[in-house]
Design a protein around this motif. Structure first.
Motif, PDB file in Angstrom:
ATOM      1  N   MET A   1      48.519  38.110  37.145  1.00 33.14           N
ATOM      2  CA  MET A   1      47.221  37.822  37.600  1.00 33.14           C
ATOM      3  C   MET A   1      47.805  37.806  39.168  1.00 33.14           C
ATOM      4  SD  MET A   1      43.942  37.332  36.967  1.00 33.14           S
ATOM      5  CE  MET A   1      43.726  36.308  35.421  1.00 33.14           C
ATOM      6  N   LYS A   2      48.931  36.861  38.932  1.00 40.76           N
ATOM      7  CA  LYS A   2      49.265  36.085  40.394  1.00 40.76           C
ATOM      8  C   LYS A   2      49.384  37.009  41.390  1.00 40.76           C
ATOM      9  CE  LYS A   2      49.587  31.711  39.321  1.00 40.76           C
ATOM     10  NZ  LYS A   2      50.291  30.483  39.609  1.00 40.76           N
ATOM     11  N   GLN A   3      49.728  38.023  40.848  1.00 39.33           N
ATOM     12  CA  GLN A   3      50.987  39.350  41.645  1.00 39.33           C
ATOM     13  C   GLN A   3      48.854  40.256  41.600  1.00 39.33           C
ATOM     14  OE1 GLN A   3      53.546  41.896  39.377  1.00 39.33           O
ATOM     15  NE2 GLN A   3      55.025  40.356  40.111  1.00 39.33           N
ATOM     16  N   GLY A   4      48.114  40.310  40.866  1.00 46.74           N
ATOM     17  CA  GLY A   4      47.132  41.020  41.345  1.00 46.74           C
ATOM     18  C   GLY A   4      46.195  40.554  41.931  1.00 46.74           C
ATOM     19  N   LEU A   5      46.207  39.491  42.229  1.00 44.90           N
ATOM     20  CA  LEU A   5      45.165  38.277  42.705  1.00 44.90           C
ATOM     21  C   LEU A   5      45.514  37.871  44.456  1.00 44.90           C
ATOM     22  CD1 LEU A   5      44.426  35.924  40.884  1.00 44.90           C
ATOM     23  CD2 LEU A   5      42.894  37.274  41.299  1.00 44.90           C
ATOM     24  N   SER A   6      46.948  38.145  44.718  1.00 42.20           N
ATOM     25  CA  SER A   6      47.859  38.482  45.973  1.00 42.20           C
ATOM     26  C   SER A   6      48.052  39.465  46.778  1.00 42.20           C
ATOM     27  CB  SER A   6      48.876  37.377  46.427  1.00 42.20           C
ATOM     28  OG  SER A   6      50.117  38.728  45.239  1.00 42.20           O
TER      29      SER A   6
ATOM     30  N   ASP B   1      39.846  31.616  42.832  1.00 41.34           N
ATOM     31  CA  ASP B   1      39.761  31.631  41.997  1.00 41.34           C
ATOM     32  C   ASP B   1      39.196  31.302  40.612  1.00 41.34           C
ATOM     33  OD1 ASP B   1      37.750  31.703  44.488  1.00 41.34           O
ATOM     34  OD2 ASP B   1      38.051  34.220  44.099  1.00 41.34           O
ATOM     35  N   PHE B   2      40.282  31.634  40.059  1.00 36.83           N
ATOM     36  CA  PHE B   2      40.940  31.658  38.575  1.00 36.83           C
ATOM     37  C   PHE B   2      42.236  30.658  38.374  1.00 36.83           C
ATOM     38  CE2 PHE B   2      40.219  35.764  39.487  1.00 36.83           C
ATOM     39  CZ  PHE B   2      39.548  36.951  38.568  1.00 36.83           C
ATOM     40  N   SER B   3      41.772  29.473  38.716  1.00 33.66           N
ATOM     41  CA  SER B   3      42.997  28.426  39.097  1.00 33.66           C
ATOM     42  C   SER B   3      42.794  27.589  37.224  1.00 33.66           C
ATOM     43  CB  SER B   3      42.716  27.359  40.023  1.00 33.66           C
ATOM     44  OG  SER B   3      41.430  26.741  40.567  1.00 33.66           O
ATOM     45  N   SER B   4      41.553  27.532  36.795  1.00 26.87           N
ATOM     46  CA  SER B   4      40.939  26.916  35.570  1.00 26.87           C
ATOM     47  C   SER B   4      41.869  27.572  34.861  1.00 26.87           C
ATOM     48  CB  SER B   4      39.098  26.778  35.801  1.00 26.87           C
ATOM     49  OG  SER B   4      38.969  25.887  36.281  1.00 26.87           O
TER      50      SER B   4
ATOM     51  N   ALA C   1      44.670  27.100  31.610  1.00 29.66           N
ATOM     52  CA  ALA C   1      44.686  27.043  30.620  1.00 29.66           C
ATOM     53  C   ALA C   1      45.620  28.115  29.847  1.00 29.66           C
ATOM     54  CB  ALA C   1      43.235  27.243  30.079  1.00 29.66           C
ATOM     55  N   VAL C   2      45.821  28.426  30.480  1.00 31.95           N
ATOM     56  CA  VAL C   2      47.085  29.676  30.067  1.00 31.95           C
ATOM     57  C   VAL C   2      48.677  29.035  29.811  1.00 31.95           C
ATOM     58  CG1 VAL C   2      48.933  31.504  30.418  1.00 31.95           C
ATOM     59  CG2 VAL C   2      46.309  31.964  30.644  1.00 31.95           C
ATOM     60  N   GLU C   3      48.710  28.106  31.018  1.00 31.89           N
ATOM     61  CA  GLU C   3      50.372  26.893  30.898  1.00 31.89           C
ATOM     62  C   GLU C   3      50.009  26.288  29.728  1.00 31.89           C
ATOM     63  OE1 GLU C   3      52.675  27.609  32.480  1.00 31.89           O
ATOM     64  OE2 GLU C   3      52.126  29.183  34.042  1.00 31.89           O
ATOM     65  N   ILE C   4      49.002  25.722  29.613  1.00 26.19           N
ATOM     66  CA  ILE C   4      48.677  24.547  28.664  1.00 26.19           C
ATOM     67  C   ILE C   4      48.597  25.148  27.273  1.00 26.19           C
ATOM     68  CG2 ILE C   4      47.075  22.782  27.063  1.00 26.19           C
ATOM     69  CD1 ILE C   4      45.610  22.500  29.663  1.00 26.19           C
TER      70      ILE C   4
ATOM     71  N   HIS D   1      40.950  39.893  31.874  1.00 28.15           N
ATOM     72  CA  HIS D   1      40.935  40.704  32.719  1.00 28.15           C
ATOM     73  C   HIS D   1      41.990  40.726  33.453  1.00 28.15           C
ATOM     74  CE1 HIS D   1      38.339  36.610  33.916  1.00 28.15           C
ATOM     75  NE2 HIS D   1      39.019  36.335  32.788  1.00 28.15           N
ATOM     76  N   LEU D   2      42.514  41.490  32.568  1.00 27.30           N
ATOM     77  CA  LEU D   2      43.875  42.326  32.769  1.00 27.30           C
ATOM     78  C   LEU D   2      43.812  43.444  31.827  1.00 27.30           C
ATOM     79  CD1 LEU D   2      46.422  40.330  33.613  1.00 27.30           C
ATOM     80  CD2 LEU D   2      45.558  41.546  35.204  1.00 27.30           C
TER      81      LEU D   2
END
Length: 401
Positions: free
Chosen positions: A49-54, A250-253, A257-260, A352-353
């Motif tokens: 997700m982060k790679q795609g966003l960056s 935009d996807f921080s929440s 949630a995934v980390e939790i 999302h993926l």
């Protein structure tokens, strides 16, 4: 170590015992692999997700609270003083893409091909009178390169109540972002063309930039810390009239949630390891009963209760080590299945993926491996202590019963 070698050979090198040992070994390996794969899935989701966003909008972007603005020379120089070389000016507007009665809302970005391609690492160089669209948008509307579409948008920054402006464009290429929403929503055209349509001349409403090249080799976590530092520096440079956002904003929440969930599911899945450890315990109890005469002989020949416990523990640690190694094979197989089998493809509008892969770091392996060893030592050591409280007289009765 010689004693342990003789002890293990005497107890295990029997066909039925060996089968039992292999079953216990595979069970513990699979349990460890399940936890590793779960952690890897969560990390893989976050990483992808982060790679795609960056890659779609740089590391940071900023915009004015009042809408369109001009990028002052002083601001450019201040940003350059931070070591930033990759920077792209963007005009972004909401519009509708229309073809043969179909319409779809899009976020159309006006970009300069050279600077934006350098920023994102993607070849996005819109030509005059042309537009590039996301792969999911092309799929939904059955579009391909060379098709003609009509872009419907409002003219000017403050003329949303006016009549819409229709602009006919040719699809130059299909872009794949790797994030479902962006593939469904994003379209690109030349900045000068879009600015001309909107009547904003040389004004822009967004600037995207990357960290200096010296941070390219930084880990994901380290890079996020550096982005946080640059965010505060940019806020100081730009002042209160501008907002600065990191690429994941935009996807921080969702990412939090995934980390939790990763932590919670990791705790729950410890039950699987504990169940497998009870299988190890059953194996030790089975050997201790079946080979009680051999164990008695070891004691009769001078093997102390402490040395006997050590031999059992050595056997258990050896089993743990072999299970950890073989769990890597299971993890490799799981990762291969995730990437290859259509069964494991994900609905992009939900997750999302489209696909996930496992992403594991050394810390993940160490945490899972040593948590398994912790439970193994705690449970087995307690049982061994109880077993070894039996006297030699008990073994003597077993010998001649």
């Amino acid at each position: 170590m010689k004693v342990f070698s003789s002890f293990s050979k005497t107890l295990i090198w029997d066909r039925s015992n060996l089968r039992f040992a292999i079953g216990v070994w595979l069970g513990l390996s699979f349990s460890i692999a399940v936890i590793l794969s779960t952690a890897g899935l969560m990390d893989g989701f976050v990483t992808s997700m982060k790679q795609g966003l960056s890659q779609n909008n740089g590391d940071l972007h900023f915009y004015s609270r009042s809408g369109f603005f001009k990028l002052d020379k002083e601001v450019k120089e201040a940003i350059a003083d931070l070591g930033v070389t990759d920077m792209a000016k963007i005009v972004e507007s909401q519009a509708f893409l229309v073809i043969e009665g179909q319409s779809k809302g899009v976020a159309v970005k006006g970009v300069d091909g050279e600077s934006f391609s350098q920023l994102t690492g993607k070849d996005i160089r819109p030509g005059k009178g042309q537009i590039l669209i996301g792969s999911e948008l092309a799929k939904v509307m059955s579009l391909k390169a060379g098709d003609e579409v009509v872009l419907v948008l409002a003219k000017g920054n403050e003329s949303m109540q006016g009549l819409p402006l229709l602009k006919k464009l040719t699809i130059q290429d299909i872009i794949h972002h790797g994030i479902y929403e962006k593939d469904l929503r994003f379209a690109y055209m030349r900045r000068t063309d879009l600015a001309g349509v909107l009547g904003v001349n040389d004004k822009i409403n967004m600037v995207a930039l990357n960290l200096p090249a010296k941070y390219d080799d930084a880990t994901l976590e380290k890079r996020e810390d550096i982005i946080g530092d640059y965010l505060f520096k940019l806020e100081d440079i730009l002042g209160i009239d501008f907002r600065v956002k990191p690429y994941w904003y935009d996807f921080s929440s969702l990412l939090e949630a995934v980390e939790i969930e990763k932590f919670t599911i990791g705790l729950i899945l410890q039950i699987i390891v504990v169940i497998s450890i009870f299988n190890v315990l059953s194996f030790i109890t089975f050997l201790n009963e079946k080979k009680s005469r051999e164990v008695f002989l070891f004691q009769a020949l001078g093997l102390s209760a402490k040395a006997l416990r050590k031999s059992w523990l050595y056997l258990v640690v050896l089993l743990w080590g072999a299970s950890c190694l073989f769990s890597l094979v299971f993890v490799f197989i799981f990762d291969l299945l995730l990437q290859k089998l259509p069964l494991f493809s994900l609905p992009g509008d939900v997750y999302h993926l489209g696909r996930l892969s496992l992403s594991l770091e050394l810390s993940d392996y160490l945490l899972v491996f040593f948590s398994a060893l912790f439970w193994l030592i705690i449970i087995v050591a307690f049982s061994l202590y109880r077993m070894n409280k039996r006297s030699i007289l008990y073994g003597l009765r077993k010998e001649f019963s």
